[in-house]
Design a protein around this motif. Structure first.
Motif, PDB file in Angstrom:
ATOM      1  N   LEU A 184      37.722  62.344 -10.023  1.00  0.00           N
ATOM      2  CA  LEU A 184      37.144  61.611  -8.892  1.00  0.00           C
ATOM      3  C   LEU A 184      36.650  62.562  -7.807  1.00  0.00           C
ATOM      4  O   LEU A 184      35.604  62.332  -7.193  1.00  0.00           O
ATOM      5  N   ALA A 185      37.409  63.634  -7.568  1.00  0.00           N
ATOM      6  CA  ALA A 185      36.981  64.619  -6.577  1.00  0.00           C
ATOM      7  C   ALA A 185      35.685  65.307  -7.010  1.00  0.00           C
ATOM      8  O   ALA A 185      34.806  65.590  -6.182  1.00  0.00           O
ATOM      9  N   LEU A 186      35.559  65.572  -8.317  1.00  0.00           N
ATOM     10  CA  LEU A 186      34.339  66.182  -8.836  1.00  0.00           C
ATOM     11  C   LEU A 186      33.139  65.271  -8.628  1.00  0.00           C
ATOM     12  O   LEU A 186      32.050  65.731  -8.250  1.00  0.00           O
ATOM     13  N   ALA A 187      33.323  63.988  -8.863  1.00  0.00           N
ATOM     14  CA  ALA A 187      32.235  63.035  -8.654  1.00  0.00           C
ATOM     15  C   ALA A 187      31.817  62.984  -7.185  1.00  0.00           C
ATOM     16  O   ALA A 187      30.628  62.945  -6.864  1.00  0.00           O
ATOM     17  N   GLU A 188      32.799  63.001  -6.288  1.00  0.00           N
ATOM     18  CA  GLU A 188      32.481  62.972  -4.863  1.00  0.00           C
ATOM     19  C   GLU A 188      31.766  64.249  -4.450  1.00  0.00           C
ATOM     20  O   GLU A 188      30.824  64.227  -3.643  1.00  0.00           O
ATOM     21  N   GLY A 189      32.194  65.387  -4.998  1.00  0.00           N
ATOM     22  CA  GLY A 189      31.531  66.646  -4.693  1.00  0.00           C
ATOM     23  C   GLY A 189      30.090  66.674  -5.164  1.00  0.00           C
ATOM     24  O   GLY A 189      29.213  67.252  -4.503  1.00  0.00           O
ATOM     25  N   ALA A 190      29.827  66.051  -6.324  1.00  0.00           N
ATOM     26  CA  ALA A 190      28.457  66.004  -6.833  1.00  0.00           C
ATOM     27  C   ALA A 190      27.547  65.205  -5.905  1.00  0.00           C
ATOM     28  O   ALA A 190      26.365  65.549  -5.722  1.00  0.00           O
ATOM     29  N   LYS A 191      28.095  64.161  -5.301  1.00  0.00           N
ATOM     30  CA  LYS A 191      27.284  63.365  -4.379  1.00  0.00           C
ATOM     31  C   LYS A 191      26.938  64.148  -3.118  1.00  0.00           C
ATOM     32  O   LYS A 191      25.785  64.188  -2.673  1.00  0.00           O
ATOM     33  N   HIS A 192      27.932  64.803  -2.531  1.00  0.00           N
ATOM     34  CA  HIS A 192      27.719  65.481  -1.259  1.00  0.00           C
ATOM     35  C   HIS A 192      26.966  66.801  -1.413  1.00  0.00           C
ATOM     36  O   HIS A 192      26.327  67.263  -0.457  1.00  0.00           O
ATOM     37  N   SER A 193      27.033  67.415  -2.578  1.00  0.00           N
ATOM     38  CA  SER A 193      26.354  68.692  -2.776  1.00  0.00           C
ATOM     39  C   SER A 193      24.879  68.542  -3.120  1.00  0.00           C
ATOM     40  O   SER A 193      24.134  69.525  -3.107  1.00  0.00           O
ATOM     41  N   GLY A 194      24.470  67.330  -3.451  1.00  0.00           N
ATOM     42  CA  GLY A 194      23.084  67.119  -3.859  1.00  0.00           C
ATOM     43  C   GLY A 194      22.873  67.172  -5.357  1.00  0.00           C
ATOM     44  O   GLY A 194      21.749  66.993  -5.832  1.00  0.00           O
ATOM     45  N   LEU A 195      23.945  67.427  -6.112  1.00  0.00           N
ATOM     46  CA  LEU A 195      23.811  67.490  -7.566  1.00  0.00           C
ATOM     47  C   LEU A 195      23.380  66.143  -8.143  1.00  0.00           C
ATOM     48  O   LEU A 195      22.583  66.094  -9.092  1.00  0.00           O
ATOM     49  N   SER A 196      23.863  65.063  -7.566  1.00  0.00           N
ATOM     50  CA  SER A 196      23.469  63.736  -8.046  1.00  0.00           C
ATOM     51  C   SER A 196      21.976  63.500  -7.863  1.00  0.00           C
ATOM     52  O   SER A 196      21.305  62.930  -8.728  1.00  0.00           O
ATOM     53  N   ILE A 197      21.448  63.945  -6.727  1.00  0.00           N
ATOM     54  CA  ILE A 197      20.010  63.781  -6.479  1.00  0.00           C
ATOM     55  C   ILE A 197      19.200  64.603  -7.479  1.00  0.00           C
ATOM     56  O   ILE A 197      18.170  64.157  -8.000  1.00  0.00           O
ATOM     57  N   ALA A 229      34.077  67.144 -18.455  1.00  0.00           N
ATOM     58  CA  ALA A 229      34.643  66.563 -17.231  1.00  0.00           C
ATOM     59  C   ALA A 229      35.348  65.275 -17.631  1.00  0.00           C
ATOM     60  O   ALA A 229      35.095  64.731 -18.712  1.00  0.00           O
ATOM     61  N   SER A 230      36.232  64.796 -16.802  1.00  0.00           N
ATOM     62  CA  SER A 230      36.936  63.554 -17.133  1.00  0.00           C
ATOM     63  C   SER A 230      35.931  62.418 -17.253  1.00  0.00           C
ATOM     64  O   SER A 230      34.865  62.424 -16.629  1.00  0.00           O
ATOM     65  N   ASN A 231      36.270  61.431 -18.068  1.00  0.00           N
ATOM     66  CA  ASN A 231      35.331  60.326 -18.278  1.00  0.00           C
ATOM     67  C   ASN A 231      35.067  59.544 -16.992  1.00  0.00           C
ATOM     68  O   ASN A 231      33.966  59.042 -16.782  1.00  0.00           O
ATOM     69  N   THR A 232      36.072  59.451 -16.120  1.00  0.00           N
ATOM     70  CA  THR A 232      35.873  58.756 -14.850  1.00  0.00           C
ATOM     71  C   THR A 232      34.888  59.507 -13.968  1.00  0.00           C
ATOM     72  O   THR A 232      34.010  58.898 -13.336  1.00  0.00           O
ATOM     73  N   ALA A 233      35.012  60.827 -13.914  1.00  0.00           N
ATOM     74  CA  ALA A 233      34.078  61.627 -13.123  1.00  0.00           C
ATOM     75  C   ALA A 233      32.667  61.522 -13.681  1.00  0.00           C
ATOM     76  O   ALA A 233      31.693  61.386 -12.924  1.00  0.00           O
ATOM     77  N   THR A 234      32.531  61.568 -14.996  1.00  0.00           N
ATOM     78  CA  THR A 234      31.211  61.452 -15.611  1.00  0.00           C
ATOM     79  C   THR A 234      30.570  60.124 -15.277  1.00  0.00           C
ATOM     80  O   THR A 234      29.385  60.057 -14.927  1.00  0.00           O
ATOM     81  N   ALA A 235      31.345  59.044 -15.379  1.00  0.00           N
ATOM     82  CA  ALA A 235      30.805  57.720 -15.066  1.00  0.00           C
ATOM     83  C   ALA A 235      30.443  57.605 -13.588  1.00  0.00           C
ATOM     84  O   ALA A 235      29.400  57.027 -13.240  1.00  0.00           O
ATOM     85  N   SER A 236      31.278  58.164 -12.717  1.00  0.00           N
ATOM     86  CA  SER A 236      31.019  58.075 -11.276  1.00  0.00           C
ATOM     87  C   SER A 236      29.731  58.806 -10.894  1.00  0.00           C
ATOM     88  O   SER A 236      29.019  58.391  -9.976  1.00  0.00           O
ATOM     89  N   ILE A 237      29.418  59.885 -11.593  1.00  0.00           N
ATOM     90  CA  ILE A 237      28.197  60.638 -11.313  1.00  0.00           C
ATOM     91  C   ILE A 237      26.991  59.991 -11.975  1.00  0.00           C
ATOM     92  O   ILE A 237      25.925  59.835 -11.362  1.00  0.00           O
ATOM     93  N   LEU A 238      27.142  59.588 -13.227  1.00  0.00           N
ATOM     94  CA  LEU A 238      25.995  59.217 -14.047  1.00  0.00           C
ATOM     95  C   LEU A 238      25.549  57.773 -13.852  1.00  0.00           C
ATOM     96  O   LEU A 238      24.330  57.499 -13.811  1.00  0.00           O
ATOM     97  N   LEU A 239      26.467  56.833 -13.738  1.00  0.00           N
ATOM     98  CA  LEU A 239      26.088  55.419 -13.732  1.00  0.00           C
ATOM     99  C   LEU A 239      25.188  55.029 -12.563  1.00  0.00           C
ATOM    100  O   LEU A 239      24.201  54.302 -12.764  1.00  0.00           O
ATOM    101  N   PRO A 240      25.472  55.470 -11.313  1.00  0.00           N
ATOM    102  CA  PRO A 240      24.530  55.131 -10.245  1.00  0.00           C
ATOM    103  C   PRO A 240      23.131  55.681 -10.485  1.00  0.00           C
ATOM    104  O   PRO A 240      22.130  55.033 -10.143  1.00  0.00           O
ATOM    105  N   LEU A 241      23.037  56.859 -11.090  1.00  0.00           N
ATOM    106  CA  LEU A 241      21.723  57.429 -11.391  1.00  0.00           C
ATOM    107  C   LEU A 241      21.004  56.602 -12.447  1.00  0.00           C
ATOM    108  O   LEU A 241      19.783  56.398 -12.357  1.00  0.00           O
ATOM    109  N   LEU A 242      21.738  56.141 -13.436  1.00  0.00           N
ATOM    110  CA  LEU A 242      21.116  55.335 -14.487  1.00  0.00           C
ATOM    111  C   LEU A 242      20.688  53.972 -13.957  1.00  0.00           C
ATOM    112  O   LEU A 242      19.706  53.392 -14.448  1.00  0.00           O
ATOM    113  N   ALA A 243      21.420  53.443 -12.988  1.00  0.00           N
ATOM    114  CA  ALA A 243      21.008  52.180 -12.381  1.00  0.00           C
ATOM    115  C   ALA A 243      19.651  52.340 -11.703  1.00  0.00           C
ATOM    116  O   ALA A 243      18.755  51.497 -11.861  1.00  0.00           O
TER     117      ALA A 243
END
Length: 332
Positions: A184-197, A229-243
């Motif tokens: 979960l921390a990894l997913a949050e870090g991806a959002k704030h670092s710009g990796l998700s964008i 990465a954990s499946n929860t972190a992967t889903a937290s990063i990837l699913l909003p992007l796929l939406a």
């Protein structure tokens, strides 16, 4: 190719079954909960509820478990020393005695065990019938004007707890809890670092492909990411992007989100991917390369099953030809 021992085959069967079985219900694993939370932010479930989820994913669970059984049998039987030997009356008696001894050693259910089973069964029924879709759920009768559930009145009588903090402190595998929290921390870090964008910008290039090809790429991406990465972190990063990607290329978001969520749980190769893999590797003492060799085929097979189901059963259960409207859909 090195054959699996019986011990390795049995341990891997537990890991494979745990990973595939978790996709069978919305509460089976972390990615499922991430998806349901994402749909809540859409203010539109698009027909995905406890019942329709199980209608789509349970057949996939059955197919993937059958594939896993066949694959492990092939690995176990690939050399002569593991060939099945005919049973004898002596072996059957010894096996029956072994099972009976361990069964009787369990003893009768204690009061606390009975309470836990009863409460858990009741909890499952509440999950299923909260909003089943085919009938009005109980949640519709217990809501406040703002839509939230009515809470329990204060002043409840104190009773003896079935689980104490001392038992939790001693018996909970805290290493697994930290693994989930780290995801979960990894997913949050991806959002704030710009990796998700950045990922969103790269995924936007898929808009020129047919949607059938897009879902294959999405499943491969989810299945690959979840190994590291954990499946929860992967889903937290990837699913909003796929939406966002689904709305960009004008397809029903469930067409990408459901198979991607399932593939986030299909992590069979590395121990870091899921807590189940880590537990199995530690308990069995097998080398990581053994899990990788057995898991890579399972990854490919389960992804193939998921892509097939979303293009067949998915259209029969969900209205995937229709693009729904949302009150808000700005995720990234």
């Amino acid at each position: 190719m090195e054959c699996l021992s019986l011990k390795q085959m049995l341990f891997l069967s537990v890991a494979f079954s745990a990973n595939t079985g978790g996709t069978g219900s919305p509460l089976g694993c972390g990615p499922n909960i991430v998806l349901m939370g994402l749909l809540d932010s859409f203010d539109n479930s698009m027909g995905l509820n406890f019942a329709t989820w199980m209608m789509f994913n349970v057949p996939g669970v059955i197919l993937c478990i059958l594939v896993g059984w066949l694959w492990l049998q092939m690995l176990f039987m690939c050399c002569g020393k593991n060939r099945v030997q005919r049973s004898t009356p002596e072996k059957e008696r010894a096996l029956r005695q072994f099972i009976e001894e361990h069964y009787h050693a369990l003893g009768t259910m204690s009061r606390k065990e009975t309470v836990v089973v009863t409460l858990f069964s009741f909890l499952v029924m509440l999950w299923v019938f909260r909003d089943p879709g085919f009938i009005p759920g109980w949640a519709t009768y217990y809501t406040k004007p703002d839509g939230s559930l009515i809470g329990q009145a204060p002043g409840a009588k104190q009773v003896e707890r079935c689980m104490s903090w001392e038992a939790v402190h001693k018996k909970v595998p805290w290493g697994i809890v930290l693994l989930l929290g780290g995801g979960l921390a990894l997913a949050e870090g991806a959002k704030h670092s710009g990796l998700s964008i950045y990922f969103s910008q790269q995924l936007a290039r898929l808009k020129d492909l047919p949607k059938e090809a897009v879902v294959v790429v999405v499943c491969l991406l989810a299945g690959g990411m979840t190994e590291f990465a954990s499946n929860t972190a992967t889903a937290s990063i990837l699913l909003p992007l796929l939406a966002n990607l689904a709305l960009t290329i004008q397809v029903n978001p469930l067409y990408l989100l459901i198979p991607a969520t399932a593939c986030c749980a299909y992590a069979f190769m590395l121990p870091v991917a899921t807590p189940g893999n880590a537990i199995v590797l530690s308990a069995s003492g097998m080398r990581t390369i053994v899990m990788i060799r057995a898991g890579i085929v399972m990854n490919i097979a389960c992804i193939t099953v998921t892509v097939f189901l979303i293009n067949t059963l998915g259209y029969a259960i969900f209205d995937l030809n229709t693009i729904p409207t949302f009150k808000n859909y700005t995720i990234v």
